[in-house]
Design a protein around this motif. Sequence first.
Motif, PDB file in Angstrom:
ATOM      1  N   THR A   1       0.851  -1.189   0.000  1.00  0.00           N
ATOM      2  CA  THR A   1       0.000   0.000   0.000  1.00  0.00           C
ATOM      3  C   THR A   1       0.886   1.238   0.000  1.00  0.00           C
ATOM      4  OG1 THR A   1      -1.741  -1.134   1.204  1.00  0.00           O
ATOM      5  CG2 THR A   1      -1.796   1.263   1.237  1.00  0.00           C
ATOM      6  N   GLN A   2       0.575   2.169  -0.926  1.00  0.00           N
ATOM      7  CA  GLN A   2       1.340   3.407  -1.021  1.00  0.00           C
ATOM      8  C   GLN A   2       0.357   4.566  -1.211  1.00  0.00           C
ATOM      9  OE1 GLN A   2       4.981   3.222  -3.337  1.00  0.00           O
ATOM     10  NE2 GLN A   2       4.559   5.230  -4.213  1.00  0.00           N
ATOM     11  N   ASN A   3       0.488   5.560  -0.343  1.00  0.00           N
ATOM     12  CA  ASN A   3      -0.438   6.708  -0.382  1.00  0.00           C
ATOM     13  C   ASN A   3      -1.895   6.278  -0.271  1.00  0.00           C
ATOM     14  OD1 ASN A   3       1.786   8.458  -0.732  1.00  0.00           O
ATOM     15  ND2 ASN A   3       1.722   8.176  -2.973  1.00  0.00           N
ATOM     16  N   GLY A   4      -2.117   5.257   0.575  1.00  0.00           N
ATOM     17  CA  GLY A   4      -3.487   4.809   0.837  1.00  0.00           C
ATOM     18  C   GLY A   4      -4.094   3.957  -0.257  1.00  0.00           C
ATOM     19  N   LYS A   5      -3.312   3.600  -1.271  1.00  0.00           N
ATOM     20  CA  LYS A   5      -3.825   2.824  -2.388  1.00  0.00           C
ATOM     21  C   LYS A   5      -3.006   1.547  -2.550  1.00  0.00           C
ATOM     22  CE  LYS A   5      -5.820   1.722  -6.311  1.00  0.00           C
ATOM     23  NZ  LYS A   5      -7.171   1.141  -6.338  1.00  0.00           N
ATOM     24  N   GLY A   6      -3.726   0.398  -2.721  1.00  0.00           N
ATOM     25  CA  GLY A   6      -3.048  -0.869  -2.932  1.00  0.00           C
ATOM     26  C   GLY A   6      -2.327  -0.902  -4.268  1.00  0.00           C
ATOM     27  N   GLN A   7      -1.104  -1.439  -4.282  1.00  0.00           N
ATOM     28  CA  GLN A   7      -0.305  -1.530  -5.502  1.00  0.00           C
ATOM     29  C   GLN A   7       0.141  -2.987  -5.687  1.00  0.00           C
ATOM     30  OE1 GLN A   7       0.314   1.487  -7.375  1.00  0.00           O
ATOM     31  NE2 GLN A   7      -1.203   2.170  -5.896  1.00  0.00           N
ATOM     32  N   ARG A   8       0.092  -3.455  -6.952  1.00  0.00           N
ATOM     33  CA  ARG A   8       0.558  -4.803  -7.280  1.00  0.00           C
ATOM     34  C   ARG A   8       1.399  -4.702  -8.553  1.00  0.00           C
ATOM     35  NH1 ARG A   8      -4.978  -8.311  -6.824  1.00  0.00           N
ATOM     36  NH2 ARG A   8      -5.461  -7.072  -8.694  1.00  0.00           N
TER      37      ARG A   8
END
Length: 861
Positions: A83-90
Motif C-alpha cells: 500500500t502506497q499513499n493509501g492505495k493498494g499496488q501490485r
Amino acid sequence: MNLISDLQIHSSYSRATSKNITFQNLEKYAKIKGLDLLGTGDFQHPKQFEMINKELEEDENGILWSKTKFPFLWQTEISLIYTQNGKGQRIHHLIFSPSKDVAKQIIGALGKKGRLDYDGRPIFGFNSIELVDMMRGISEDIEIIPAHVWTSHFSLMGEYNQLTKVEDCFQDNTKYIHALETGMSSNPADNWRINSLDKFQLVSFSDAHCVHPETFITLEDGYVLPIDKIANELVVSHADFKDMSYKNGIKIQNSKIFSPSTLKYIKYDGGEIKVSENHRFYAFENENIKEKYASELKSGDFLVRIARIDHTDKGSIELKRPKFDTYFKLNDRGTEFLKKQRIKNGYFQKELADLIGLHVDHYWKIEKGLVKINKRFLINLSNILDFNYKDFIKESIVEKYPNFSFPKESSVELLELLGYTIGDGCFTKINRGECILLTDKNEKILKYYQAIVRKLFLCNSRLHKCTTKGSYELVLPSLVSKFIKINFSELSRKSQYRNVPRRFYSLPLEQISAFLRGFFDAEGCMGHHGADACSANKLLIYQIDSLLKKYGIFTSFHLNQLNKEKKKFRHRLYIYGENLKIFYENINFNHEAKKFKLESYISKLTIHRKSKIKRLGDFILCKVKFVGDINSDTDYLYDISVPVAQNYFANQIVVHNSHWPWRLGREATIFDFKELTYNNFLKAIRTGSGFKSTIETPTLYGKYHYTGHRNCDVVFSPDESRKLNKVCPKCHEKLTIGVADRIEKLADRPEGYKRGNSKPFVSLIPLHELISSVYDIKQLESKKVWEIYNLLIKNFNNEFNVLLNVKEDELKKIINEKLAKVILMNREGKLRLKAGFDGVYGSILLDEEYKIKMQKSLGEF
C-alpha cells in the motif's frame, strides 16, 4: 552482432509452469525459435540457483553459458504487493544481476524480506522505492525493469494500480529506472503517445510459463491413482481425436506447483474436478471439439468423458505361498517308537529337550501323545535318534496341522473372494491370530464364499450369527489372511486406504468380472433405476469405475455425500440404463436377491429405447452442471506434460496438458553488440546504444488489450466501453478494463505519433498460430501443425527466419501457397484480428480464400 533475446523467463519452480522448463529444453526451443540469448529465470529460488550453478558456467563478462555454449543472463522476477499513499499496488519487476556474487547478495537481501522457496516468482510486501534502494545498496550494476507495465493486474501503469506515470511508483528513484517492458497487449507505438515515457527504453519479452492433488489420473491399462501418487508412474493413457479412441502408453513428466488462492470447481454429469483457472479442457460445440480454459467453461457446456477402456490380457497372476509352521499329531505307534529310540540312543527326556530346543515339560507330553509336535523339531529328532523321517511320517501321523492348500495362480473363485474382501472385509485379530471377517445380513451369500474358501484352501471357515448386529459373520483362518497379505497387500489396509492391485487391470476378463462381482456382492445394491455401490474410499470407487469401462460400462458418481450417523463422507457409483444390461451379461451378482432384482429390471428395459447420451467412439459427452470459484484447500497443484498427444484423463474426462514450448520468444528484444557482455547489455538498456529493435505480438492478440468480461463473453473497444461506464451490460459487475482503454485515458499525443529517439519494431503472430489458422486446426499441438512447423524449421533454420526473411517463392516450394501468403501477410501486418480481452487471447480472422480445407473428423479442431 545481432542477438535476439527473451529475458523474461520462469523456471519450473514458478506457479503454472511445467517441469519441462529445463535449461536443455529452453536452449532447444530457443534455437528452433531463433533466439540467441535467454534469462535464467528465478535465480533467487534455492533449487533454481543450485541448477544454474550445476548446468551453466559464468565467464568473466557476467554471461552464463550452457555446456553447448548457449548464453544466459542472471534474471529473475518478483511480485510486490503493498500500500502506497493509501492505495493498494501490485507490480511485477524483472531483476538482472551482473554476476554470481551479486546474485548471492540479492538472494540474501530478499531472503530477509520473506520466503524464497515457495514460488519462483515470490511475493513481498515492501514497495518499489525500497526495492531500488535495496538493489543499489548491493550494486549499481543491478538493473530493474518493471514488467508488462500495461496489463490490467500486477503492472505499473495498469487499471488496478491507477498510476499515471512511472514517478508515481518510484518517486525520486525513477532516475534509476531505464526501461519498461511493454507486455503483449501494448507495443512501442502505444507508449510513444505518452510524453512522460519518452525517457525510457521500451523492451519486449515473452513472460514464458493445473490440477488438484486429489485428481485421479488414468494410467496405462486404465489403472487409476491420485495425481500426487504418480511420481513413479511415467506412462498415462490419452485420447486419439482422429478416431475418438482410447490409447495407452505415453511417457510423461509430472511436476508440482504452488496453488493460487482460488480454484475453479467444475461439476459435470458423472463427477467433479478442481483446477486452476487456466487449465484447459476439451469441450464439444457445433459438432466439433475445441479447447476451453476452466475460466471459459459454463453450465451447459459438454466435456468429453471416457466410456470404454482397451484391455490387454497378460494372463493369471502367479501366487506366493505363506510361510507357516506344520504340526503333527502322533498315533500310539509313533509315540512308542520315539520313546524306544531315545532309550536306545541313551538320552534322557531332559537332554533330548535341550538338544532340540524344547522345554522338558513339553517333550514328555509329546512321548505321551498329549501335544502335537512341530515339523522342524521332528526332523531334528530324526537326525539325533537316527531314524528315517519320511518312513516315520507314513506310519505314525494321525493328522497334519494345518491341513491347507494354497492356489498357485489367480482364478475366478479367488478373484470373487478378493472382490468381496476389498468391499466388506475386515482384517482383525482373534485369539492372538489375525483373520478376515466377512459380514452380510444375508446368510446364503456368506455360505457361498465359505464354499469358495473350502475349495481354494481345503480348510473350514466359521460362520455365525452376530446377535447384536443382526447380521452374519464369516471368519476366515489366519493362513488365508496371510496368503492375501503377501500376495495382495493393497487389500489388507484399512478400508479408506485400500486400492485395487495394479496387476488386476491386466488379468483375463473373466477374472476381472469375478472381482467386480465379488465387490458388488459386498457393496452393491439394486434400486428402482439402477445398480450402485457405495464406499468412503473415493479412489476405490474411481478404480472400480475404470474396471467397468473395460466392458464399455460407464457410470455416474455422487461424491462427498455426508453420512450423519458415521460422520464421514461416502461416495456412490451408479450403473444405469443400457449399461445395466452389459453389467448383467458380463458381471452380475452372486447375491440371489440382488441378482433377481437385476434380472427383473433387465426384462423391463425397452429394447429400442434411444439413449439420450451422445457417444463419440470410446467416449461420451457429459454436461457441465456448475462452474464456480472456491478457496484453494491445497498448497500445491500438479502439472502433467504429455508429449505428442497433449492430453490425458483427469477424473475420467479429457483435459489438456500444460507445456507450451512455442510461447518462448513470442516477444523479443534485438541487441547489436560487438561482444556479448553484461556491461554491453547494461549500456543498451540505460543509453540505447546497442539496442536495435523489438519483436512484438500484435496488440489485438494480447489477452488484456480490449475491455470485456469473459464470463459473459462481451468485449468492447475504448469508445464502446466509455459509454458503459465500466459496467458489464449482462451481469452488471465491473468490467476488466483493457490496455487500449488505459492508454487512451493517459495519452497526451495523437494515435500514430512517433517519438524522435524511438527504436523500430515489427509485429508478428507466432508460426504455430498461423499454421493452425490456415488449416483450421484449433489444437496448436496437433500432429499436422507440428509436421508443417518442423518442415519449415528443417528447411529455413528457425521460426524468426521464416517469419521475417524467407521469400514467398522459397516458401511455396516447401508449403502450400495459401500458408506462404499468410506468412507474408503476417510479416506485412495485414492480418485481421479479433481483439483479446479479460485474459482471453485474441484470434486471427482469416478469409476463406486463405484456408485449406481438410477431411475433418470429430477430433480435428
